[in-house]
Design a protein around this motif. Structure first.
Motif, PDB file in Angstrom:
ATOM      1  N   ALA A 128      45.636  58.271  53.394  1.00 35.54           N
ATOM      2  CA  ALA A 128      45.226  58.616  52.866  1.00 35.54           C
ATOM      3  C   ALA A 128      43.096  58.697  52.814  1.00 35.54           C
ATOM      4  O   ALA A 128      43.548  57.931  54.313  1.00 35.54           O
ATOM      5  CB  ALA A 128      45.368  57.684  51.266  1.00 35.54           C
ATOM      6  N   ILE A 129      42.930  58.946  52.442  1.00 34.01           N
ATOM      7  CA  ILE A 129      41.437  59.292  52.063  1.00 34.01           C
ATOM      8  C   ILE A 129      41.092  58.167  51.323  1.00 34.01           C
ATOM      9  O   ILE A 129      41.501  57.162  50.290  1.00 34.01           O
ATOM     10  CB  ILE A 129      40.671  60.358  51.454  1.00 34.01           C
ATOM     11  N   VAL A 130      40.315  57.576  52.086  1.00 37.03           N
ATOM     12  CA  VAL A 130      39.183  55.637  52.397  1.00 37.03           C
ATOM     13  C   VAL A 130      38.105  56.446  50.778  1.00 37.03           C
ATOM     14  O   VAL A 130      38.034  57.151  51.300  1.00 37.03           O
ATOM     15  CB  VAL A 130      38.302  55.201  52.860  1.00 37.03           C
ATOM     16  N   GLY A 131      38.596  56.369  49.200  1.00 39.13           N
ATOM     17  CA  GLY A 131      37.237  56.444  48.679  1.00 39.13           C
ATOM     18  C   GLY A 131      37.282  54.586  47.804  1.00 39.13           C
ATOM     19  O   GLY A 131      37.064  53.760  48.720  1.00 39.13           O
ATOM     20  N   ALA A 132      35.933  54.994  47.092  1.00 39.35           N
ATOM     21  CA  ALA A 132      34.987  53.706  46.974  1.00 39.35           C
ATOM     22  C   ALA A 132      36.346  52.937  45.815  1.00 39.35           C
ATOM     23  O   ALA A 132      36.278  52.832  44.209  1.00 39.35           O
ATOM     24  CB  ALA A 132      34.139  53.488  45.683  1.00 39.35           C
ATOM     25  N   GLY A 133      36.980  51.988  46.299  1.00 36.50           N
ATOM     26  CA  GLY A 133      38.009  50.761  45.510  1.00 36.50           C
ATOM     27  C   GLY A 133      39.070  51.876  45.251  1.00 36.50           C
ATOM     28  O   GLY A 133      40.229  50.968  44.844  1.00 36.50           O
ATOM     29  N   ARG A 134      39.868  53.094  45.999  1.00 32.35           N
ATOM     30  CA  ARG A 134      40.486  53.624  45.571  1.00 32.35           C
ATOM     31  C   ARG A 134      41.092  54.117  47.061  1.00 32.35           C
ATOM     32  O   ARG A 134      40.602  54.500  48.198  1.00 32.35           O
ATOM     33  CB  ARG A 134      40.999  54.147  45.016  1.00 32.35           C
ATOM     34  N   PHE A 135      42.462  54.438  47.346  1.00 30.31           N
ATOM     35  CA  PHE A 135      42.461  55.409  48.064  1.00 30.31           C
ATOM     36  C   PHE A 135      43.142  56.825  47.080  1.00 30.31           C
ATOM     37  O   PHE A 135      43.554  57.184  46.338  1.00 30.31           O
ATOM     38  CB  PHE A 135      43.996  54.849  48.889  1.00 30.31           C
ATOM     39  N   ILE A 136      43.263  57.932  48.022  1.00 32.72           N
ATOM     40  CA  ILE A 136      43.169  59.377  47.451  1.00 32.72           C
ATOM     41  C   ILE A 136      44.612  59.972  48.324  1.00 32.72           C
ATOM     42  O   ILE A 136      44.093  59.983  49.910  1.00 32.72           O
ATOM     43  CB  ILE A 136      42.043  60.127  47.356  1.00 32.72           C
ATOM     44  N   THR A 137      45.449  60.251  47.966  1.00 33.83           N
ATOM     45  CA  THR A 137      46.892  61.054  48.717  1.00 33.83           C
ATOM     46  C   THR A 137      47.311  62.279  47.877  1.00 33.83           C
ATOM     47  O   THR A 137      46.255  62.506  47.375  1.00 33.83           O
ATOM     48  CB  THR A 137      47.453  59.936  48.189  1.00 33.83           C
ATOM     49  N   GLY A 158      43.226  50.105  41.151  1.00 28.68           N
ATOM     50  CA  GLY A 158      43.520  48.572  40.367  1.00 28.68           C
ATOM     51  C   GLY A 158      45.133  48.156  40.846  1.00 28.68           C
ATOM     52  O   GLY A 158      45.052  47.652  42.238  1.00 28.68           O
ATOM     53  N   ASP A 159      46.070  47.822  40.485  1.00 31.39           N
ATOM     54  CA  ASP A 159      46.750  46.539  40.620  1.00 31.39           C
ATOM     55  C   ASP A 159      47.353  47.746  41.873  1.00 31.39           C
ATOM     56  O   ASP A 159      48.775  46.667  42.778  1.00 31.39           O
ATOM     57  CB  ASP A 159      47.871  46.791  39.563  1.00 31.39           C
ATOM     58  N   GLU A 160      47.856  48.706  42.353  1.00 26.50           N
ATOM     59  CA  GLU A 160      48.529  49.182  43.148  1.00 26.50           C
ATOM     60  C   GLU A 160      47.863  48.843  44.255  1.00 26.50           C
ATOM     61  O   GLU A 160      49.237  48.552  45.412  1.00 26.50           O
ATOM     62  CB  GLU A 160      48.446  50.731  42.658  1.00 26.50           C
ATOM     63  N   LEU A 161      46.902  48.594  44.538  1.00 25.54           N
ATOM     64  CA  LEU A 161      46.046  48.438  45.894  1.00 25.54           C
ATOM     65  C   LEU A 161      47.286  46.962  46.440  1.00 25.54           C
ATOM     66  O   LEU A 161      46.685  46.800  47.700  1.00 25.54           O
ATOM     67  CB  LEU A 161      45.043  48.510  45.815  1.00 25.54           C
ATOM     68  N   ASP A 162      47.703  46.116  45.431  1.00 28.14           N
ATOM     69  CA  ASP A 162      48.074  45.041  46.231  1.00 28.14           C
ATOM     70  C   ASP A 162      49.245  45.535  46.424  1.00 28.14           C
ATOM     71  O   ASP A 162      49.771  45.045  47.597  1.00 28.14           O
ATOM     72  CB  ASP A 162      48.684  44.171  44.804  1.00 28.14           C
ATOM     73  N   ASP A 163      49.734  46.577  46.168  1.00 24.24           N
ATOM     74  CA  ASP A 163      51.038  46.811  47.446  1.00 24.24           C
ATOM     75  C   ASP A 163      50.605  47.681  48.478  1.00 24.24           C
ATOM     76  O   ASP A 163      52.085  48.202  49.104  1.00 24.24           O
ATOM     77  CB  ASP A 163      52.016  47.529  45.943  1.00 24.24           C
ATOM     78  N   ALA A 164      49.377  48.030  48.562  1.00 23.00           N
ATOM     79  CA  ALA A 164      49.096  48.988  49.840  1.00 23.00           C
ATOM     80  C   ALA A 164      48.605  48.773  51.016  1.00 23.00           C
ATOM     81  O   ALA A 164      48.297  47.453  50.997  1.00 23.00           O
ATOM     82  CB  ALA A 164      47.905  49.970  48.823  1.00 23.00           C
ATOM     83  N   ARG A 165      48.924  48.688  51.971  1.00 25.82           N
ATOM     84  CA  ARG A 165      48.311  48.021  53.349  1.00 25.82           C
ATOM     85  C   ARG A 165      47.593  48.867  54.042  1.00 25.82           C
ATOM     86  O   ARG A 165      48.537  49.804  54.247  1.00 25.82           O
ATOM     87  CB  ARG A 165      49.696  47.287  53.946  1.00 25.82           C
TER      88      ARG A 165
END
Length: 60
Positions: free
Chosen positions: A25-34, A41-48
């Motif tokens: 993924a590419i790191v964005g401002a407060g998100r990951f772009i795949t 949002g809440d999906e980030l809780d499951d991302a490591r």
């Protein structure tokens, strides 16, 4: 190659583990772009973040 000790900054490619699945993924401002969409949002809780990608090895 993914370096776990590097800091993930905006615009960098990282190797993620999301719900047991590994993806780039590419790191964005407060998100990951795949390739499959955006993780935010809440999906980030499951991302490591496993590491920042420093080198890709291609196959022939």
């Amino acid at each position: 190659m993914a370096e776990p000790g590097l800091r993930a900054k905006i615009g960098k490619v990282v190797l993620l583990e999301v719900s047991g699945q590994k993806l780039f993924a590419i790191v964005g401002a407060g998100r990951f772009i795949t390739d499959g969409g955006i993780i935010e949002g809440d999906e980030l809780d499951d991302a490591r973040v496993i590491g920042v990608v420093t080198y890709f090895v291609g196959s022939v």
